[in-house]
Design a protein around this motif. Structure first.
Motif, PDB file in Angstrom:
ATOM      1  N   GLY A  92     -53.736 -75.241 -83.324  1.00  0.00           N
ATOM      2  CA  GLY A  92     -54.962 -75.826 -83.865  1.00  0.00           C
ATOM      3  C   GLY A  92     -56.199 -75.175 -83.275  1.00  0.00           C
ATOM      4  O   GLY A  92     -57.198 -74.938 -83.979  1.00  0.00           O
ATOM      5  N   TRP A  93     -56.149 -74.888 -81.981  1.00  0.00           N
ATOM      6  CA  TRP A  93     -57.261 -74.179 -81.320  1.00  0.00           C
ATOM      7  C   TRP A  93     -57.431 -72.777 -81.890  1.00  0.00           C
ATOM      8  O   TRP A  93     -58.543 -72.361 -82.224  1.00  0.00           O
ATOM      9  N   ILE A  94     -56.319 -72.054 -82.063  1.00  0.00           N
ATOM     10  CA  ILE A  94     -56.391 -70.692 -82.602  1.00  0.00           C
ATOM     11  C   ILE A  94     -56.929 -70.714 -84.033  1.00  0.00           C
ATOM     12  O   ILE A  94     -57.771 -69.890 -84.418  1.00  0.00           O
ATOM     13  N   TYR A  95     -56.443 -71.646 -84.840  1.00  0.00           N
ATOM     14  CA  TYR A  95     -56.963 -71.785 -86.208  1.00  0.00           C
ATOM     15  C   TYR A  95     -58.466 -72.036 -86.188  1.00  0.00           C
ATOM     16  O   TYR A  95     -59.231 -71.469 -86.976  1.00  0.00           O
ATOM     17  N   ALA A  96     -58.917 -72.926 -85.305  1.00  0.00           N
ATOM     18  CA  ALA A  96     -60.327 -73.308 -85.265  1.00  0.00           C
ATOM     19  C   ALA A  96     -61.232 -72.142 -84.882  1.00  0.00           C
ATOM     20  O   ALA A  96     -62.384 -72.072 -85.309  1.00  0.00           O
ATOM     21  N   LEU A  97     -60.720 -71.196 -84.088  1.00  0.00           N
ATOM     22  CA  LEU A  97     -61.515 -70.037 -83.683  1.00  0.00           C
ATOM     23  C   LEU A  97     -61.743 -69.069 -84.836  1.00  0.00           C
ATOM     24  O   LEU A  97     -62.639 -68.231 -84.790  1.00  0.00           O
ATOM     25  N   GLY A  98     -60.923 -69.164 -85.873  1.00  0.00           N
ATOM     26  CA  GLY A  98     -61.132 -68.385 -87.093  1.00  0.00           C
ATOM     27  C   GLY A  98     -61.180 -66.892 -86.874  1.00  0.00           C
ATOM     28  O   GLY A  98     -60.284 -66.294 -86.275  1.00  0.00           O
ATOM     29  N   ALA A  99     -62.267 -66.265 -87.340  1.00  0.00           N
ATOM     30  CA  ALA A  99     -62.376 -64.808 -87.344  1.00  0.00           C
ATOM     31  C   ALA A  99     -62.587 -64.218 -85.962  1.00  0.00           C
ATOM     32  O   ALA A  99     -62.567 -62.995 -85.808  1.00  0.00           O
ATOM     33  N   ARG A 100     -62.784 -65.069 -84.942  1.00  0.00           N
ATOM     34  CA  ARG A 100     -62.907 -64.524 -83.591  1.00  0.00           C
ATOM     35  C   ARG A 100     -61.556 -64.092 -83.019  1.00  0.00           C
ATOM     36  O   ARG A 100     -61.492 -63.449 -81.963  1.00  0.00           O
ATOM     37  N   VAL A 101     -60.483 -64.446 -83.701  1.00  0.00           N
ATOM     38  CA  VAL A 101     -59.143 -64.129 -83.223  1.00  0.00           C
ATOM     39  C   VAL A 101     -58.657 -62.828 -83.847  1.00  0.00           C
ATOM     40  O   VAL A 101     -58.895 -62.552 -85.020  1.00  0.00           O
ATOM     41  N   ILE A 102     -58.001 -62.009 -83.056  1.00  0.00           N
ATOM     42  CA  ILE A 102     -57.277 -60.828 -83.545  1.00  0.00           C
ATOM     43  C   ILE A 102     -55.791 -61.124 -83.408  1.00  0.00           C
ATOM     44  O   ILE A 102     -55.247 -61.144 -82.320  1.00  0.00           O
ATOM     45  N   ASN A 103     -55.156 -61.461 -84.548  1.00  0.00           N
ATOM     46  CA  ASN A 103     -55.692 -61.665 -85.878  1.00  0.00           C
ATOM     47  C   ASN A 103     -55.886 -63.151 -86.157  1.00  0.00           C
ATOM     48  O   ASN A 103     -55.202 -63.981 -85.549  1.00  0.00           O
ATOM     49  N   PRO A 104     -56.792 -63.533 -87.119  1.00  0.00           N
ATOM     50  CA  PRO A 104     -56.857 -64.936 -87.509  1.00  0.00           C
ATOM     51  C   PRO A 104     -55.456 -65.457 -87.853  1.00  0.00           C
ATOM     52  O   PRO A 104     -54.686 -64.771 -88.541  1.00  0.00           O
ATOM     53  N   LEU A 105     -55.136 -66.641 -87.365  1.00  0.00           N
ATOM     54  CA  LEU A 105     -53.748 -67.105 -87.405  1.00  0.00           C
ATOM     55  C   LEU A 105     -53.181 -67.181 -88.818  1.00  0.00           C
ATOM     56  O   LEU A 105     -52.050 -66.740 -89.070  1.00  0.00           O
ATOM     57  N   ALA A 106     -53.933 -67.728 -89.769  1.00  0.00           N
ATOM     58  CA  ALA A 106     -53.418 -67.847 -91.132  1.00  0.00           C
ATOM     59  C   ALA A 106     -53.133 -66.472 -91.722  1.00  0.00           C
ATOM     60  O   ALA A 106     -52.106 -66.267 -92.385  1.00  0.00           O
ATOM     61  N   ALA A 107     -54.021 -65.515 -91.471  1.00  0.00           N
ATOM     62  CA  ALA A 107     -53.815 -64.156 -91.982  1.00  0.00           C
ATOM     63  C   ALA A 107     -52.609 -63.506 -91.321  1.00  0.00           C
ATOM     64  O   ALA A 107     -51.805 -62.837 -91.971  1.00  0.00           O
ATOM     65  N   GLU A 108     -52.476 -63.697 -90.021  1.00  0.00           N
ATOM     66  CA  GLU A 108     -51.351 -63.111 -89.276  1.00  0.00           C
ATOM     67  C   GLU A 108     -50.012 -63.622 -89.806  1.00  0.00           C
ATOM     68  O   GLU A 108     -49.087 -62.842 -90.059  1.00  0.00           O
ATOM     69  N   ARG A 164     -37.937 -83.206 -75.017  1.00  0.00           N
ATOM     70  CA  ARG A 164     -38.374 -81.846 -74.694  1.00  0.00           C
ATOM     71  C   ARG A 164     -38.840 -81.125 -75.964  1.00  0.00           C
ATOM     72  O   ARG A 164     -39.838 -80.403 -75.952  1.00  0.00           O
ATOM     73  N   ARG A 165     -38.104 -81.335 -77.056  1.00  0.00           N
ATOM     74  CA  ARG A 165     -38.495 -80.717 -78.328  1.00  0.00           C
ATOM     75  C   ARG A 165     -39.839 -81.284 -78.795  1.00  0.00           C
ATOM     76  O   ARG A 165     -40.692 -80.539 -79.295  1.00  0.00           O
ATOM     77  N   LEU A 166     -40.038 -82.572 -78.621  1.00  0.00           N
ATOM     78  CA  LEU A 166     -41.313 -83.183 -78.987  1.00  0.00           C
ATOM     79  C   LEU A 166     -42.455 -82.599 -78.162  1.00  0.00           C
ATOM     80  O   LEU A 166     -43.535 -82.298 -78.692  1.00  0.00           O
ATOM     81  N   CYS A 167     -42.232 -82.391 -76.873  1.00  0.00           N
ATOM     82  CA  CYS A 167     -43.259 -81.797 -76.012  1.00  0.00           C
ATOM     83  C   CYS A 167     -43.631 -80.396 -76.485  1.00  0.00           C
ATOM     84  O   CYS A 167     -44.815 -80.047 -76.564  1.00  0.00           O
ATOM     85  N   ARG A 168     -42.631 -79.597 -76.810  1.00  0.00           N
ATOM     86  CA  ARG A 168     -42.901 -78.229 -77.282  1.00  0.00           C
ATOM     87  C   ARG A 168     -43.664 -78.252 -78.605  1.00  0.00           C
ATOM     88  O   ARG A 168     -44.602 -77.477 -78.806  1.00  0.00           O
ATOM     89  N   ASP A 169     -43.247 -79.136 -79.500  1.00  0.00           N
ATOM     90  CA  ASP A 169     -43.918 -79.205 -80.804  1.00  0.00           C
ATOM     91  C   ASP A 169     -45.366 -79.650 -80.660  1.00  0.00           C
ATOM     92  O   ASP A 169     -46.264 -79.143 -81.346  1.00  0.00           O
ATOM     93  N   ASP A 170     -45.612 -80.605 -79.782  1.00  0.00           N
ATOM     94  CA  ASP A 170     -46.979 -81.078 -79.587  1.00  0.00           C
ATOM     95  C   ASP A 170     -47.847 -80.007 -78.929  1.00  0.00           C
ATOM     96  O   ASP A 170     -49.035 -79.862 -79.266  1.00  0.00           O
ATOM     97  N   CYS A 171     -47.273 -79.247 -77.998  1.00  0.00           N
ATOM     98  CA  CYS A 171     -48.008 -78.131 -77.389  1.00  0.00           C
ATOM     99  C   CYS A 171     -48.380 -77.102 -78.460  1.00  0.00           C
ATOM    100  O   CYS A 171     -49.512 -76.597 -78.491  1.00  0.00           O
ATOM    101  N   ALA A 180     -48.765 -77.624 -81.635  1.00  0.00           N
ATOM    102  CA  ALA A 180     -49.759 -78.188 -82.553  1.00  0.00           C
ATOM    103  C   ALA A 180     -51.170 -78.057 -81.982  1.00  0.00           C
ATOM    104  O   ALA A 180     -52.116 -77.722 -82.700  1.00  0.00           O
ATOM    105  N   LEU A 181     -51.328 -78.314 -80.687  1.00  0.00           N
ATOM    106  CA  LEU A 181     -52.643 -78.201 -80.073  1.00  0.00           C
ATOM    107  C   LEU A 181     -53.061 -76.740 -79.930  1.00  0.00           C
ATOM    108  O   LEU A 181     -54.188 -76.368 -80.271  1.00  0.00           O
ATOM    109  N   PHE A 182     -52.163 -75.913 -79.422  1.00  0.00           N
ATOM    110  CA  PHE A 182     -52.482 -74.495 -79.223  1.00  0.00           C
ATOM    111  C   PHE A 182     -52.833 -73.819 -80.551  1.00  0.00           C
ATOM    112  O   PHE A 182     -53.854 -73.130 -80.672  1.00  0.00           O
TER     113      PHE A 182
END
Length: 336
Positions: free
Chosen positions: A117-133, A104-111, A113-115
């Motif tokens: 990764g998607w937010i990171y990839a969207l970059g400045a289109r996100v409020i707020n960009p994940l790395a900055a947040e 179950r922990r592996l499933c949560r961690d993998d979810c 990682a994908l989620f």
């Protein structure tokens, strides 16, 4: 989940996505504003991921990688998203069919990682960009940037060393407060006075660091909510005697619109850019001499209480930022 237009054909607006539970009032208000500005919006709850909606990354040889957001109603590619508001997340769903705790922990961690990764990839289109947040949530990062950008802050020690705290206290007269570096979900960890009892327990710092800060008295608290470059400032006064250090403890606070001095507003805008944020809720206090002191910035702070009390159009500013709508976008008088 709320779904407006998922198919982009050149005539329909690109959809914005709000990551939030379905009952979140901030998300619902911004979604309404987006529709009134002619945009479309999807609200996605991370508690439904990956059971009711999912994300796929396709990276064929010779082609640019592509993210798809897949729901029961259709598919949205990352290129067809105008913006994402990362408002609130809940734990990812794990099927009851998975019974082993490690699995179950592996499933949560993998979810995650994908989620993420998607937010990171969207970059400045996100409020707020994940790395900055993630960086801006850290109080040491905030204090370092505040001084550099021209915001005044009280003398502070963030430490797990009782000796360093005692050294700060010995250098300054007056009273001090203490507060935590983080806030657990669904809790308020209030600011408290560093009284004699607390000073007697400084040895406990060896178990966990906290913030020790000179107390600022004499004036009102100021909440400055900034969306892109636009600042919405409000003066907050707590009525209850027990809420003078932390207005969040008083449900009957007085909230009024406030005009910041140009130098303070400019410093907040500089700090917002320095942190890489598109949204931030800045907490300040004005002392008896009229000086403004920076306490902290919450990259995901609540703002509806300010909007309701002052009628400042914060939700509309977020909506415009998500769909790149012009500042002239107005709500029709007959809109419901």
């Amino acid at each position: 989940m709320v779904r407006i237009h998922l198919v982009v054909d050149g005539q329909q607006p690109l959809p914005a996505i709000i990551i939030a539970p379905p009952e979140d009032l901030h998300a619902l208000t911004v979604a309404w504003e987006i529709r009134q500005c002619g945009g479309s919006v999807i609200i996605l709850n991370t508690a439904d991921f990956p059971n009711l909606w999912s994300i796929s990354l396709t990276a064929d040889e010779g082609d640019a990688p592509r993210f798809d957001v897949i729901t029961a109603e259709g598919v949205v590619t990352d290129a067809a998203i105008s913006g994402v508001w990362w408002r609130r997340t809940r734990p990812f769903a794990v099927s009851e069919a998975i019974t082993d705790d490690k699995h179950r922990r592996l499933c949560r961690d993998d979810c995650a990682a994908l989620f993420e990764g998607w937010i990171y990839a969207l970059g400045a289109r996100v409020i707020n960009p994940l790395a900055a947040e993630l960086a801006a949530r850290r109080k040491p990062v905030q204090l370092a940037n505040a001084r550099r950008c021209g915001l005044r802050h009280p003398s502070t020690v963030i430490s797990s060393s009782p000796d360093d705290v005692r050294a700060l206290l010995s250098r300054h007269d007056g009273e001090f407060i203490y507060k935590g570096l983080t806030t657990p979900a669904s809790m308020i960890v209030e600011t408290r006075p560093l009284d004699e009892e607390a000073r007697g327990n400084l040895a406990l710092l060896r178990f966990s660091p906290c913030i020790i800060q000179r107390r600022i008295d004499g004036g009102a608290d100021i909440r400055a909510t900034i969306v892109e470059d636009e600042i919405f400032a409000a003066e907050i006064r707590a009525r209850h005697p027990g809420a003078q250090l932390d207005w969040r403890l008083d449900p009957a606070i007085d909230v009024h619109a406030h005009t910041l001095p140009d130098e303070v507003a400019g410093a907040i805008q500089r700090m917002q850019k320095e942190l890489g944020l598109r949204y931030g809720a800045y907490d300040l206090r004005r002392d008896a001499e009229g000086k403004y002191w920076f306490f902290e910035v919450n990259p995901g702070g609540q703002y509806l209480f300010v909007e309701i009390a002052t009628e400042q159009k914060i939700s509309r500013a977020i909506a415009r930022a998500l769909i790149a709508a012009p500042a002239t976008c107005e709500i029709p008088h007959d809109a419901t």
